[in-house]
Scaffold this motif. Structure first.
Motif, PDB file in Angstrom:
ATOM      1  N   LEU A   1      77.480  18.675  26.843  1.00  0.00           N
ATOM      2  CA  LEU A   1      76.661  19.681  27.692  1.00  0.00           C
ATOM      3  C   LEU A   1      77.522  19.541  29.215  1.00  0.00           C
ATOM      4  CD1 LEU A   1      74.241  20.861  29.004  1.00  0.00           C
ATOM      5  CD2 LEU A   1      73.392  18.614  29.587  1.00  0.00           C
ATOM      6  N   LYS A   2      77.815  20.509  29.579  1.00  0.00           N
ATOM      7  CA  LYS A   2      78.596  20.705  30.691  1.00  0.00           C
ATOM      8  C   LYS A   2      77.516  20.881  32.098  1.00  0.00           C
ATOM      9  CE  LYS A   2      82.690  20.347  28.846  1.00  0.00           C
ATOM     10  NZ  LYS A   2      83.687  19.537  28.978  1.00  0.00           N
ATOM     11  N   ALA A   3      77.939  20.466  33.180  1.00  0.00           N
ATOM     12  CA  ALA A   3      77.143  20.643  34.497  1.00  0.00           C
ATOM     13  C   ALA A   3      78.071  20.708  35.598  1.00  0.00           C
ATOM     14  CB  ALA A   3      76.020  19.772  34.538  1.00  0.00           C
ATOM     15  N   HIS A   4      77.444  21.427  36.594  1.00  0.00           N
ATOM     16  CA  HIS A   4      78.075  21.407  37.962  1.00  0.00           C
ATOM     17  C   HIS A   4      77.449  21.891  39.151  1.00  0.00           C
ATOM     18  CE1 HIS A   4      79.679  25.621  37.177  1.00  0.00           C
ATOM     19  NE2 HIS A   4      79.304  25.700  38.478  1.00  0.00           N
ATOM     20  N   ARG A   5      77.479  21.071  40.150  1.00  0.00           N
ATOM     21  CA  ARG A   5      76.946  21.163  41.261  1.00  0.00           C
ATOM     22  C   ARG A   5      77.672  21.730  42.430  1.00  0.00           C
ATOM     23  NH1 ARG A   5      73.561  15.647  40.979  1.00  0.00           N
ATOM     24  NH2 ARG A   5      71.731  16.513  39.555  1.00  0.00           N
ATOM     25  N   GLU A   6      77.254  22.731  43.104  1.00  0.00           N
ATOM     26  CA  GLU A   6      78.259  23.190  44.426  1.00  0.00           C
ATOM     27  C   GLU A   6      77.325  23.763  45.274  1.00  0.00           C
ATOM     28  OE1 GLU A   6      80.780  26.600  43.355  1.00  0.00           O
ATOM     29  OE2 GLU A   6      79.806  27.129  41.737  1.00  0.00           O
ATOM     30  N   ILE A   7      77.991  23.645  46.575  1.00  0.00           N
ATOM     31  CA  ILE A   7      77.054  24.372  47.833  1.00  0.00           C
ATOM     32  C   ILE A   7      77.599  25.771  47.882  1.00  0.00           C
ATOM     33  CG2 ILE A   7      76.682  24.023  50.032  1.00  0.00           C
ATOM     34  CD1 ILE A   7      75.510  21.701  48.309  1.00  0.00           C
ATOM     35  N   ILE A   8      76.832  26.497  47.921  1.00  0.00           N
ATOM     36  CA  ILE A   8      77.203  27.961  48.219  1.00  0.00           C
ATOM     37  C   ILE A   8      76.185  28.631  49.385  1.00  0.00           C
ATOM     38  CG2 ILE A   8      77.436  30.439  47.171  1.00  0.00           C
ATOM     39  CD1 ILE A   8      77.733  29.090  44.729  1.00  0.00           C
ATOM     40  N   GLY A   9      76.667  28.872  50.261  1.00  0.00           N
ATOM     41  CA  GLY A   9      76.140  29.226  51.679  1.00  0.00           C
ATOM     42  C   GLY A   9      75.190  27.861  52.071  1.00  0.00           C
ATOM     43  N   ASP A  10      73.830  27.947  51.995  1.00  0.00           N
ATOM     44  CA  ASP A  10      72.777  26.961  52.263  1.00  0.00           C
ATOM     45  C   ASP A  10      72.248  26.756  51.083  1.00  0.00           C
ATOM     46  OD1 ASP A  10      71.350  29.418  51.833  1.00  0.00           O
ATOM     47  OD2 ASP A  10      70.115  28.746  53.478  1.00  0.00           O
ATOM     48  N   GLU A  11      72.820  26.864  49.847  1.00  0.00           N
ATOM     49  CA  GLU A  11      72.212  26.645  48.644  1.00  0.00           C
ATOM     50  C   GLU A  11      72.773  25.638  47.922  1.00  0.00           C
ATOM     51  OE1 GLU A  11      69.465  30.559  47.735  1.00  0.00           O
ATOM     52  OE2 GLU A  11      71.692  30.463  47.025  1.00  0.00           O
ATOM     53  N   LEU A  12      72.180  24.636  47.059  1.00  0.00           N
ATOM     54  CA  LEU A  12      72.758  23.838  46.100  1.00  0.00           C
ATOM     55  C   LEU A  12      72.589  24.553  44.631  1.00  0.00           C
ATOM     56  CD1 LEU A  12      73.948  21.117  44.848  1.00  0.00           C
ATOM     57  CD2 LEU A  12      71.735  20.267  44.814  1.00  0.00           C
TER      58      LEU A  12
ATOM     59  N   ALA B   1      72.624  28.483  32.279  1.00  0.00           N
ATOM     60  CA  ALA B   1      71.621  28.497  33.041  1.00  0.00           C
ATOM     61  C   ALA B   1      71.962  27.967  34.599  1.00  0.00           C
ATOM     62  CB  ALA B   1      70.406  27.553  32.389  1.00  0.00           C
ATOM     63  N   LYS B   2      71.472  28.531  35.201  1.00  0.00           N
ATOM     64  CA  LYS B   2      71.522  28.201  36.850  1.00  0.00           C
ATOM     65  C   LYS B   2      69.879  27.444  37.459  1.00  0.00           C
ATOM     66  CE  LYS B   2      75.649  30.346  37.979  1.00  0.00           C
ATOM     67  NZ  LYS B   2      76.255  31.425  38.590  1.00  0.00           N
ATOM     68  N   ARG B   3      69.936  26.635  38.277  1.00  0.00           N
ATOM     69  CA  ARG B   3      68.891  26.192  39.117  1.00  0.00           C
ATOM     70  C   ARG B   3      69.483  26.212  40.643  1.00  0.00           C
ATOM     71  NH1 ARG B   3      64.869  21.897  36.950  1.00  0.00           N
ATOM     72  NH2 ARG B   3      63.279  23.705  37.436  1.00  0.00           N
ATOM     73  N   VAL B   4      68.841  26.669  41.321  1.00  0.00           N
ATOM     74  CA  VAL B   4      69.164  27.139  42.843  1.00  0.00           C
ATOM     75  C   VAL B   4      68.270  26.389  43.710  1.00  0.00           C
ATOM     76  CG1 VAL B   4      69.769  28.759  44.610  1.00  0.00           C
ATOM     77  CG2 VAL B   4      70.298  29.266  42.362  1.00  0.00           C
ATOM     78  N   PHE B   5      68.580  25.456  44.355  1.00  0.00           N
ATOM     79  CA  PHE B   5      67.868  24.575  45.356  1.00  0.00           C
ATOM     80  C   PHE B   5      68.293  24.942  47.031  1.00  0.00           C
ATOM     81  CE2 PHE B   5      68.481  22.370  41.570  1.00  0.00           C
ATOM     82  CZ  PHE B   5      67.472  21.742  41.219  1.00  0.00           C
ATOM     83  N   LYS B   6      67.230  24.750  47.556  1.00  0.00           N
ATOM     84  CA  LYS B   6      67.371  24.912  49.313  1.00  0.00           C
ATOM     85  C   LYS B   6      67.040  23.542  49.910  1.00  0.00           C
ATOM     86  CE  LYS B   6      66.773  30.054  49.528  1.00  0.00           C
ATOM     87  NZ  LYS B   6      68.013  30.222  50.302  1.00  0.00           N
ATOM     88  N   ARG B   7      67.588  23.308  51.039  1.00  0.00           N
ATOM     89  CA  ARG B   7      67.236  22.317  51.912  1.00  0.00           C
ATOM     90  C   ARG B   7      65.984  22.283  52.293  1.00  0.00           C
ATOM     91  NH1 ARG B   7      71.950  18.742  53.122  1.00  0.00           N
ATOM     92  NH2 ARG B   7      73.767  20.186  52.935  1.00  0.00           N
TER      93      ARG B   7
END
Length: 131
Positions: free
Chosen positions: A103-114, A125-131
């Motif tokens: 299982l591969k995963a990565h986290r990155e900050i794109i603009g103001d989103e994680l 699949a993607k899960r998009v988070f906001k502060r």
């Protein structure tokens, strides 16, 4: 230290299909797609403390970049692996304990989103988070 802060789920992309391929039953997939996940990340050099809070559980995870650790997904799937920093991305390489599949995963900050991306058995699949 860009990852530091509290991030709340905003939206999912292909997450139900990903959970299906992971073997999560239909009821848990429906619930998982609306789990109200909140992630709090604190980085201190190579050490990370992550608190995951959702409708189903709250868990504290501590890891050091490049050091293997064990982790259990919300559905009970057990993994072993590690996170590493590649440029501005946190890249995770994990192995399922039950079947040995990666299982591969990565986290990155794109603009103001994680943006948290998962890949398992060719399904992304993607899960998009906001502060």
């Amino acid at each position: 230290m860009a990852f530091n802060g509290t991030w709340k789920i905003d939206r999912n992309e292909n997450y139900e299909k990903f959970m299906e391929v992971m073997g999560v039953n239909v009821m848990k997939r429906k619930l998982g797609a609306h789990d109200n996940l909140k992630i709090t990340i604190q980085q201190d050099g190579n050490k990370f403390t992550v608190k995951e809070s959702s409708n189903f559980r709250t868990i504290d995870i501590e890891f050091t970049l490049g050091v293997n650790f064990e982790y259990s997904l919300a559905d009970g799937t057990e993994l072993t692996g590690s996170w590493n920093m590649e440029g501005n991305k946190l890249v995770g390489t994990f192995t399922r304990k039950d079947n040995g599949k990666p299982l591969k995963a990565h986290r990155e900050i794109i603009g103001d989103e994680l943006v948290q991306t998962y890949v398992y058995e060719g399904v992304e699949a993607k899960r998009v988070f906001k502060r």
